[in-house]
Design a protein around this motif. Sequence first.
Motif, PDB file in Angstrom:
ATOM      1  N   ALA A  69       0.878  -1.185   0.000  1.00  0.00           N
ATOM      2  CA  ALA A  69       0.000   0.000   0.000  1.00  0.00           C
ATOM      3  C   ALA A  69       0.908   1.226   0.000  1.00  0.00           C
ATOM      4  N   VAL A  70       0.365   2.344  -0.453  1.00  0.00           N
ATOM      5  CA  VAL A  70       1.139   3.581  -0.464  1.00  0.00           C
ATOM      6  C   VAL A  70       0.358   4.702   0.200  1.00  0.00           C
ATOM      7  N   GLY A  71       1.110   5.672   0.712  1.00  0.00           N
ATOM      8  CA  GLY A  71       0.463   6.858   1.276  1.00  0.00           C
ATOM      9  C   GLY A  71       0.823   7.095   2.719  1.00  0.00           C
ATOM     10  N   PRO A  84       2.363   9.807  -2.937  1.00  0.00           N
ATOM     11  CA  PRO A  84       2.526   8.346  -3.017  1.00  0.00           C
ATOM     12  C   PRO A  84       1.432   7.652  -3.819  1.00  0.00           C
ATOM     13  N   GLU A  85       0.185   8.134  -3.700  1.00  0.00           N
ATOM     14  CA  GLU A  85      -0.939   7.474  -4.378  1.00  0.00           C
ATOM     15  C   GLU A  85      -0.759   7.454  -5.898  1.00  0.00           C
ATOM     16  N   GLN A  86       0.056   8.409  -6.414  1.00  0.00           N
ATOM     17  CA  GLN A  86       0.277   8.428  -7.866  1.00  0.00           C
ATOM     18  C   GLN A  86       1.002   7.170  -8.335  1.00  0.00           C
ATOM     19  N   TYR A 277      -1.367  -7.542  -7.530  1.00  0.00           N
ATOM     20  CA  TYR A 277      -2.132  -8.137  -6.431  1.00  0.00           C
ATOM     21  C   TYR A 277      -1.856  -7.350  -5.169  1.00  0.00           C
ATOM     22  N   GLU A 278      -2.923  -6.857  -4.561  1.00  0.00           N
ATOM     23  CA  GLU A 278      -2.761  -5.998  -3.383  1.00  0.00           C
ATOM     24  C   GLU A 278      -3.990  -6.126  -2.500  1.00  0.00           C
ATOM     25  N   PRO A 279      -3.843  -5.853  -1.207  1.00  0.00           N
ATOM     26  CA  PRO A 279      -5.034  -5.788  -0.367  1.00  0.00           C
ATOM     27  C   PRO A 279      -5.868  -4.588  -0.807  1.00  0.00           C
ATOM     28  N   SER A 280      -7.160  -4.603  -0.484  1.00  0.00           N
ATOM     29  CA  SER A 280      -8.017  -3.493  -0.927  1.00  0.00           C
ATOM     30  C   SER A 280      -7.851  -2.250  -0.064  1.00  0.00           C
ATOM     31  N   HIS A 281      -7.169  -2.412   1.063  1.00  0.00           N
ATOM     32  CA  HIS A 281      -7.024  -1.273   1.971  1.00  0.00           C
ATOM     33  C   HIS A 281      -5.785  -0.440   1.638  1.00  0.00           C
ATOM     34  N   GLY A 282      -5.578   0.613   2.435  1.00  0.00           N
ATOM     35  CA  GLY A 282      -4.438   1.486   2.239  1.00  0.00           C
ATOM     36  C   GLY A 282      -3.321   1.205   3.223  1.00  0.00           C
ATOM     37  N   SER A 283      -2.482   2.215   3.446  1.00  0.00           N
ATOM     38  CA  SER A 283      -1.257   2.037   4.233  1.00  0.00           C
ATOM     39  C   SER A 283      -1.482   2.180   5.741  1.00  0.00           C
ATOM     40  N   ALA A 284      -2.713   2.474   6.135  1.00  0.00           N
ATOM     41  CA  ALA A 284      -3.112   2.535   7.548  1.00  0.00           C
ATOM     42  C   ALA A 284      -2.064   3.194   8.441  1.00  0.00           C
ATOM     43  N   PRO A 285      -1.755   4.468   8.215  1.00  0.00           N
ATOM     44  CA  PRO A 285      -0.722   5.129   9.031  1.00  0.00           C
ATOM     45  C   PRO A 285      -1.043   5.089  10.533  1.00  0.00           C
ATOM     46  N   ASP A 286      -2.334   4.977  10.859  1.00  0.00           N
ATOM     47  CA  ASP A 286      -2.707   4.980  12.289  1.00  0.00           C
ATOM     48  C   ASP A 286      -2.199   3.755  13.044  1.00  0.00           C
ATOM     49  N   ILE A 287      -1.935   2.648  12.337  1.00  0.00           N
ATOM     50  CA  ILE A 287      -1.438   1.449  13.038  1.00  0.00           C
ATOM     51  C   ILE A 287      -0.071   1.003  12.525  1.00  0.00           C
ATOM     52  N   ALA A 293      -1.211  -4.989  12.160  1.00  0.00           N
ATOM     53  CA  ALA A 293      -2.024  -5.019  10.934  1.00  0.00           C
ATOM     54  C   ALA A 293      -2.355  -6.459  10.553  1.00  0.00           C
ATOM     55  N   ASN A 294      -3.524  -6.627   9.999  1.00  0.00           N
ATOM     56  CA  ASN A 294      -3.956  -7.948   9.533  1.00  0.00           C
ATOM     57  C   ASN A 294      -3.296  -8.224   8.167  1.00  0.00           C
ATOM     58  N   PRO A 295      -2.471  -9.263   8.069  1.00  0.00           N
ATOM     59  CA  PRO A 295      -1.809  -9.546   6.789  1.00  0.00           C
ATOM     60  C   PRO A 295      -2.627 -10.451   5.869  1.00  0.00           C
TER      61      PRO A 295
HETATM   62  N1  LIG Z   1      -3.854   0.951  -2.854  1.00  0.00           N
HETATM   63  C1  LIG Z   1      -3.331   1.811  -1.990  1.00  0.00           C
HETATM   64  O1  LIG Z   1      -2.119   1.884  -1.862  1.00  0.00           O
HETATM   65  C2  LIG Z   1      -4.217   2.662  -1.156  1.00  0.00           C
HETATM   66  C3  LIG Z   1      -3.665   3.706  -0.474  1.00  0.00           C
HETATM   67  N2  LIG Z   1      -4.451   4.466   0.347  1.00  0.00           N
HETATM   68  C4  LIG Z   1      -3.746   5.483   1.137  1.00  0.00           C
HETATM   69  O2  LIG Z   1      -3.554   4.970   2.460  1.00  0.00           O
HETATM   70  C5  LIG Z   1      -3.493   6.050   3.387  1.00  0.00           C
HETATM   71  C6  LIG Z   1      -4.478   5.803   4.530  1.00  0.00           C
HETATM   72  O3  LIG Z   1      -5.796   5.879   4.013  1.00  0.00           O
HETATM   73  P1  LIG Z   1      -7.108   5.539   4.854  1.00  0.00           P
HETATM   74  O4  LIG Z   1      -8.213   6.291   4.237  1.00  0.00           O
HETATM   75  O5  LIG Z   1      -6.834   5.699   6.299  1.00  0.00           O
HETATM   76  O6  LIG Z   1      -7.419   4.000   4.504  1.00  0.00           O
HETATM   77  P2  LIG Z   1      -6.764   2.663   5.079  1.00  0.00           P
HETATM   78  O7  LIG Z   1      -7.394   1.557   4.313  1.00  0.00           O
HETATM   79  O8  LIG Z   1      -5.288   2.734   5.070  1.00  0.00           O
HETATM   80  O9  LIG Z   1      -7.249   2.592   6.615  1.00  0.00           O
HETATM   81  C7  LIG Z   1      -8.613   2.711   6.985  1.00  0.00           C
HETATM   82  C8  LIG Z   1      -8.811   2.085   8.367  1.00  0.00           C
HETATM   83  O10 LIG Z   1      -8.712   0.663   8.233  1.00  0.00           O
HETATM   84  C9  LIG Z   1      -7.676   0.164   9.083  1.00  0.00           C
HETATM   85  N3  LIG Z   1      -6.956  -0.881   8.332  1.00  0.00           N
HETATM   86  C10 LIG Z   1      -6.566  -0.850   7.038  1.00  0.00           C
HETATM   87  N4  LIG Z   1      -5.910  -1.959   6.716  1.00  0.00           N
HETATM   88  C11 LIG Z   1      -5.863  -2.725   7.820  1.00  0.00           C
HETATM   89  C12 LIG Z   1      -5.295  -4.007   8.116  1.00  0.00           C
HETATM   90  N5  LIG Z   1      -4.648  -4.741   7.200  1.00  0.00           N
HETATM   91  N6  LIG Z   1      -5.423  -4.478   9.378  1.00  0.00           N
HETATM   92  C13 LIG Z   1      -6.090  -3.777  10.310  1.00  0.00           C
HETATM   93  N7  LIG Z   1      -6.649  -2.569  10.098  1.00  0.00           N
HETATM   94  C14 LIG Z   1      -6.530  -2.048   8.857  1.00  0.00           C
HETATM   95  C15 LIG Z   1      -6.769   1.358   9.385  1.00  0.00           C
HETATM   96  O11 LIG Z   1      -6.085   1.178  10.609  1.00  0.00           O
HETATM   97  C16 LIG Z   1      -7.763   2.514   9.382  1.00  0.00           C
HETATM   98  O12 LIG Z   1      -8.369   2.623  10.651  1.00  0.00           O
HETATM   99  C17 LIG Z   1      -3.790   7.311   2.589  1.00  0.00           C
HETATM  100  O13 LIG Z   1      -2.595   7.938   2.267  1.00  0.00           O
HETATM  101  C18 LIG Z   1      -4.483   6.789   1.335  1.00  0.00           C
HETATM  102  O14 LIG Z   1      -4.394   7.631   0.223  1.00  0.00           O
HETATM  103  C19 LIG Z   1      -5.772   4.206   0.570  1.00  0.00           C
HETATM  104  C20 LIG Z   1      -6.363   3.162  -0.110  1.00  0.00           C
HETATM  105  C21 LIG Z   1      -5.634   2.326  -1.041  1.00  0.00           C
END
Ligand SMILES: NC(=O)C1=CN([C@@H]2O[C@H](COP(=O)(O)OP(=O)(O)OC[C@H]3O[C@@H](n4cnc5c(N)ncnc54)[C@H](O)[C@@H]3O)[C@@H](O)[C@H]2O)C=CC1
Length: 365
Positions: A69-71, A84-86, A277-287, A293-295
């Motif tokens: 993930a990026v960002g 990073p998202e670019q 192939y990537e998870p649907s989520h982002g880089s989750a900076p909060d954790i 993080a769940n792998p």
């Molecule tokens: N394909 C990519 O690289 C993507 C990048 N981004 C970028 O990621 C950064 C964070 O974006 P957010 O909107 O916060 O979305 P995010 O998906 O990174 O996080 C959203 C929430 O889900 C939780 N979460 C995400 N993945 C998790 C995991 N594997 N295990 C446990 N908890 C998880 C995070 O802790 C957060 O509370 C931004 O810079 C964004 O632009 C966002 C989506 C996709």
Amino acid sequence: MTHKIAVLPGDGIGTEIVAEAVKVLNVLELPLEMETAPVGGAAYEVAGHPLPESTLKLAQDSDAILFGAVGDWKYDTLERRLRPEQAILGLRKALGLFANFRPAICYEQLVGASSLKPELIAGLDILIIRELTGDIYFGQPRGRRVATDGHFPGAEEAFDTMRYSRPEIERIAHVAFQAARKRSKKVTSVDKANVLETFQFWKDVVTEVHQQYPDVELEHMYVDNAAMQLVKAPKKFDVLFTGNMFGDILSDEAAMLTGSIGMLPSASLNANGQGLYEPSHGSAPDIAGKGVANPLATILSAAMMLRFSLNQPEAADRIESAVRAVLAAGLRTPDIWSEGTTRVGTREMGDAVVAAITGKGITKS
Ligand SMILES: NC(=O)C1=CN([C@@H]2O[C@H](COP(=O)(O)OP(=O)(O)OC[C@H]3O[C@@H](n4cnc5c(N)ncnc54)[C@H](O)[C@@H]3O)[C@@H](O)[C@H]2O)C=CC1
Ligand SMILES: CC(C)CC(=O)C(=O)O
Ligand SMILES: [Mg+2]
């Protein structure tokens, strides 16, 4: 034949979760040659650009790409081309990865982890097919200017362009109907045809392409209703098919039907079968950096890679069975933890999947 895999961990939790997926791939002892390169903020730091030429070339020359993930919030004030998202948007565009598959499956053991009532999600198995290289995310022109018309002439304004061409819609519609043929033969095409010209065109073209698939049922649904139906009666969907932006939003919503966004893998394919192939989520900076993080979404994305790009369906099955086994053993990262289960970190979860594959037994630390 050795397959070349570009490994692009990226930022935040990207490095932590990709390390676990690589560990799982290694234990399968397949002829894979993995090469790692920086992407996103990590690449900006070392090369001044989120998608350096060398990383792009590695991706182009590989049979498949495993992406984290990026960002990070700290890059949000950079000019857009350097953010990073670019990198992920650039890879999708440069490689023509127009077909995004996001399977939302609620594993039996995680029925209690979802925020929805168990009866709504038990047995859930939806395939989201999202167009990935068009729509408002890529449409030109876009920018900022001084308005010459509208509600406030003379005021600063920003604009983006939503657009889809006929061939773009046709090719992804074929992907959706063909995928439905291998499932329950039902496609729900999600649009906003009641308001947007782009999505009236989408609906018209999808209806035309459907003539070639009389065995598949086609339903059209407005995106606002689809967002509501996903939490009201999600099991009514089978293939949920939509454009880039609606698919982005609805797939995060669907992730919660599976228990967590950390459970939703994805495959992004081009016309040659090459895939990212990537998870649907982002880089989750909060954790990030906490080891929590769940792998599993990334590990399941690696399984999709084996199945879709590397013709290794048995190896993909082994990973998916191992994931089921660790969940059955009660191991949970915090995002899917519930009373009575064992809380583990990112690395322990990866180790448990490896142990389930090698038959060494899953240990709860
Ligand atoms: N394909 C990519 O690289 C993507 C990048 N981004 C970028 O990621 C950064 C964070 O974006 P957010 O909107 O916060 O979305 P995010 O998906 O990174 O996080 C959203 C929430 O889900 C939780 N979460 C995400 N993945 C998790 C995991 N594997 N295990 C446990 N908890 C998880 C995070 O802790 C957060 O509370 C931004 O810079 C964004 O632009 C966002 C989506 C996709
Ligand atoms: C950078 C974003 C467009 C990525 C995203 O949110 C996604 O693909 O789900
Ligand atoms: Mg998203």
